[in-house]
Design an enzyme around this catalytic site. Structure first.
Site, mmCIF file in Angstrom:
data_model
loop_
_atom_site.group_PDB
_atom_site.id
_atom_site.type_symbol
_atom_site.label_atom_id
_atom_site.label_comp_id
_atom_site.label_asym_id
_atom_site.label_seq_id
_atom_site.Cartn_x
_atom_site.Cartn_y
_atom_site.Cartn_z
ATOM 1 N N GLU A 72 10.726 1.213 11.175
ATOM 2 C CA GLU A 72 9.681 1.548 12.142
ATOM 3 C C GLU A 72 10.316 2.223 13.340
ATOM 4 O O GLU A 72 11.363 1.778 13.818
ATOM 5 C CB GLU A 72 8.966 0.289 12.618
ATOM 6 C CG GLU A 72 8.149 -0.374 11.551
ATOM 7 C CD GLU A 72 7.361 -1.518 12.150
ATOM 8 O OE1 GLU A 72 6.182 -1.306 12.455
ATOM 9 O OE2 GLU A 72 7.938 -2.598 12.334
ATOM 10 N N HIS A 79 6.078 -9.011 4.247
ATOM 11 C CA HIS A 79 6.018 -7.663 3.667
ATOM 12 C C HIS A 79 7.208 -7.346 2.745
ATOM 13 O O HIS A 79 7.031 -6.852 1.639
ATOM 14 C CB HIS A 79 5.940 -6.607 4.764
ATOM 15 C CG HIS A 79 4.898 -6.899 5.809
ATOM 16 N ND1 HIS A 79 3.688 -7.459 5.500
ATOM 17 C CD2 HIS A 79 4.888 -6.711 7.156
ATOM 18 C CE1 HIS A 79 2.969 -7.601 6.626
ATOM 19 N NE2 HIS A 79 3.686 -7.161 7.640
HETATM 20 C C1 BG6 Z 1 2.964 -6.328 11.075
HETATM 21 C C2 BG6 Z 1 4.055 -6.701 12.039
HETATM 22 O O1 BG6 Z 1 2.728 -7.363 10.156
HETATM 23 O O2 BG6 Z 1 3.340 -5.169 10.359
HETATM 24 C C3 BG6 Z 1 4.366 -5.559 12.976
HETATM 25 O O3 BG6 Z 1 3.639 -7.832 12.801
HETATM 26 C C4 BG6 Z 1 4.654 -4.304 12.202
HETATM 27 O O4 BG6 Z 1 5.480 -5.864 13.809
HETATM 28 C C5 BG6 Z 1 3.550 -4.039 11.172
HETATM 29 O O5 BG6 Z 1 4.743 -3.229 13.118
HETATM 30 C C6 BG6 Z 1 3.933 -2.877 10.268
HETATM 31 O O6 BG6 Z 1 2.834 -2.549 9.481
HETATM 32 P P1 BG6 Z 1 2.659 -1.063 8.946
HETATM 33 O O7 BG6 Z 1 1.448 -1.123 8.075
HETATM 34 O O8 BG6 Z 1 2.462 -0.204 10.168
HETATM 35 O O9 BG6 Z 1 3.902 -0.729 8.225
#
Ligand code: BG6
Length: 484
Positions: A215, A239
Site C-alpha cells: 500500500e 487478508h
Molecule cells: C483494511 C485495513 O482491512 O484493508 C487497512 O484495515 C488497509 O489498513 C485495507 O488499508 C486495504 O484494503 P484494500 O482493499 O484497499 O486493499
C-alpha cells in the site's frame, strides 16, 4: 421476498463510503430483491429524509459517473433511519416494533450489519438476542460482522462463543473484504476451471510463492487503531492468510460454502508453527520513517508497518515450498499480487552466453491492474540462440472495456442477502488464523524478535527485506503494475 438490511453504526464512514454505494449499485443492476429496505441505526438523530440526503451526497461521490439521480430517487424511497443506542435494551425493542410495522409481511428476512466499533459487537448481538430479533422462525435472520474479529485467539474465541449463544454459525457472515474482490474469486476459476495449472500446482514444479499486499498510503489519522494493531493484525491475520489459503487449498468436491471452507481450513492446519529461532530467521519487520511523528502514535512505538513472514504448509502438495507473505504501508505503489515462481529448467542449454533463464512465473494481479500474466522464455529474434522473458498478459479491465471491477462489498452484500456464506470467514478459520499470528506477535515483543528496520516511504520496504530475500537465494518480484 423484500428483506430488511439493518445497519448498526449507520453514521460511520463505512456505511456512506462502501455499504450504501454498493447497495445502490446492486439496485441499479436490478440485483437487489425488489422492495428491499435499508434501515440505518445509530445514536445520532436524523429523520429519514436527512439521512437519505447525506447518503446521496456520499454515494454520488463514490459512484462517480455511474450515479443516476432517477435511480437514486427510486432506491432511496426504501432507505429509513431509526435512532438507537446499542447499550439500551429498550432501543432494541423499539427497533423491533419499527421493523415489524415497516415490513409488508411477517416472513421478511433481516440482515443485521454490525458496522460499529468492534468493542460493541458482543453487546449488539446480546441485545438482538434478548429482544427476540434473532428468532428466524418466520423469516431469515443473519448477522454480518466487520473486521477485526477479535484482537487475538482468546478474544476471537470468546466473541465466537457469545455470538453462538444467539446465532447459529450458518447465520453469521464474518467479513474479510478481500474475499469479495473479483480477482480473489478468480483464483478459484484459474485453479479449478482450467486443467493446465493443476498438474504443476505443487512442490514438484513450484519453487516458491510470493504474496504481496503493498500500500502506498500511510496510517493517516488511524493511529488510535493502528498502533494497537500493527501490520500483523491489520493485514496478515485476515487478508494475507486468506490469499494464501485460496492459493494453497485442495480442490473442493463442489463449489459449496462448507466444502470450500473445509479445504481452506485444512491449509491453516498444515501451516508449520514457528518456534525458537524461526521468529528471527523467518520474519522481517519494519516501520516507515515518520511513523513516530504521526498524530496519536506514542513515543518510541515499536509497531510494525511492514512485515514478511516465511510460512510452510506441511502437507503432500506443498512440503518444502516457502510461501513468502509480505505487506507494508508507505510502499512504492498500491499493488496486491500473488507470484507463483516455478522451478528452473533441470538443465540449461541456452544460458551461458547471456544469462540464466529466470524460471516461469505466473503473476496473479489482485489489484490495481487486475489480471494474470504468465512469464516465459522466448528466443530473441534475429540473434544467436539467446532467450529473454516474454509475457502473456490478461487484463480484466481490458476485457471489461476499461471499466473498473465492482467493489468487493457488492458481492459480499449480495451473497449475504442470498444466504451464501462461501466468501465469509468461518469461526474455526478465524481462530486458526489467530493461532498462527499470535505467537509471532508475542515473539516480536520478546528477545526472540528480529530487528525493527526503519524504511523510507515510496520504496519496497526496508532495504534489509531485499537482502534477506537474497539470503534465500531468491528475489522479490517488485513491479508496480501499469493500469491500462
Ligand atoms: C483494511 C485495513 O482491512 O484493508 C487497512 O484495515 C488497509 O489498513 C485495507 O488499508 C486495504 O484494503 P484494500 O482493499 O484497499 O486493499
Amino acid at each position: 421476498m423484500a428483506d430488511s438490511i439493518v445497519i448498526f453504526g449507520a453514521s460511520g464512514d463505512l456505511t456512506s463510503r462502501k455499504l450504501v454505494p454498493a447497495l445502490y449499485q446492486l439496485f441499479a443492476k436490478q440485483r437487489l430483491p425488489a422492495g428491499s429496505r435499508i434501515v440505518g441505526v445509530s445514536r445520532s438523530h436524523f429523520d429519514h429524509q436527512q439521512w437519505r440526503d447525506l447518503l446521496r451526497e456520499a454515494t454520488e461521490k463514490f459512484a462517480g459517473d455511474s450515479f443516476d439521480p432517477e435511480t437514486w430517487n427510486a432506491f432511496s424511497e426504501n432507505i429509513f433511519y431509526h435512532a438507537g443506542d446499542i447499550q439500551v435494551v429498550e432501543d432494541f425493542q423499539e427497533l423491533g416494533k419499527f421493523l415489524d410495522e415497516m415490513e409488508p409481511d411477517s416472513g421478511c428476512g433481516r440482515i443485521y450489519y454490525l458496522s460499529t466499533m468492534p468493542q460493541l459487537y458482543e453487546k449488539a448481538i446480546q441485545q438482538l438476542g434478548a429482544a427476540g430479533l434473532a428468532d428466524d422462525h418466520r423469516g431469515f435472520r443473519r448477522v454480518i460482522i466487520e473486521k477485526p474479529f477479535g484482537t487475538d485467539l482468546a478474544t476471537a474465541h470468546a466473541l465466537n462463543d457469545s455470538i453462538h449463544e444467539v446465532f447459529r454459525e450458518d447465520q453469521i457472515y464474518r467479513i474479510d473484504h478481500y474475499l469479495g474482490k473479483e480477482t480473489v474469486q478468480n483464483i478459484f476459476a484459474l485453479r479449478f476451471a482450467n486443467s493446465i495449472f493443476e498438474p504443476i500446482w505443487n512442490r514438484n514444479f513450484v519453487d516458491h510463492v510470493q504474496i504481496t499486499v503493498a500500500e502506498e498510503v500511510v496510517i493517516g489519522r488511524r493511529a488510535g487503531y493502528y498502533d494497537q494493531s500493527g501490520i500483523l493484525r491489520d493485514m496478515f491475520q485476515n487478508h494475507l492468510l486468506q490469499l494464501m489459503m485460496i492459493t494453497a487449498m485442495e480442490p473442493p468436491a463442489r463449489y459449496d460454502s462448507s466444502l470450500v471452507r473445509d479445504e481452506k481450513v485444512k491449509v491453516l492446519h498444515s501451516v508449520r508453527r514457528m518456534i525458537g529461532g524461526d521468529f528471527a530467521s523467518n520474519t522481517v519487520r519494519g516501520q516507515y520513517a515518520g511513523y513516530l511523528d504521526e498524530e496519536g502514535v506514542p513515543p518510541g512505538s515499536e509497531t510494525a508497518t511492514f512485515a514478511i513472514l516465511k510460512l510452510y504448509c506441511d502437507n503432500w502438495r506443498w512440503k518444502g515450498v516457502p510461501f513468502y507473505l509480505r505487506s507494508g504501508k508507505g510502499m512504492s505503489c498500491r499493488t496486491t499480487q500473488i507470484v507463483i515462481q516455478f522451478r528452473q529448467v533441470p538443465h540449461i542449454l541456452f544460458g551461458e552466453k547471456t544469462r540464466e533463464p529466470i524460471g516461469n512465473r505466473l503473476v496473479i494481479q489482485i489489484q490495481e491492474a487486475e489480471g494474470v500474466q504468465l512469464h516465459f522464455e522466448t528466443k530473441v529474434p534475429d540473434s544467436e540462440m539467446k532467450t529473454r522473458t516474454s509475457t502473456l498478459d490478461f487484463s480484466f479491465r481490458h476485457v471489461a472495456g476499461g471499466d473498473a471491477l465492482p467493489d468487493a462489498y457488492q458481492r459480499l452484500l449480495l451473497d449475504a442477502i442470498l444466504g451464501d456464506t462461501s466468501l465469509f470467514a468461518r469461526s474455526d478459520e478465524v481462530e486458526l488464523a489467530w493461532g498462527i499470528i499470535d505467537p509471532i506477535i508475542a515473539a516480536w515483543k520478546s528477545p526472540a524478535a528480529p530487528p525493527l528496520h526503519s524504511y523510507q516511504t515510496g520504496l519496497w520496504g526496508p532495504t534489509q527485506a531485499s537482502q534477506w530475500m537474497q539470503t534465500q537465494n531468491r528475489e522479490w518480484f517488485d513491479v508496480c503494475p501499469v493500469i491500462e
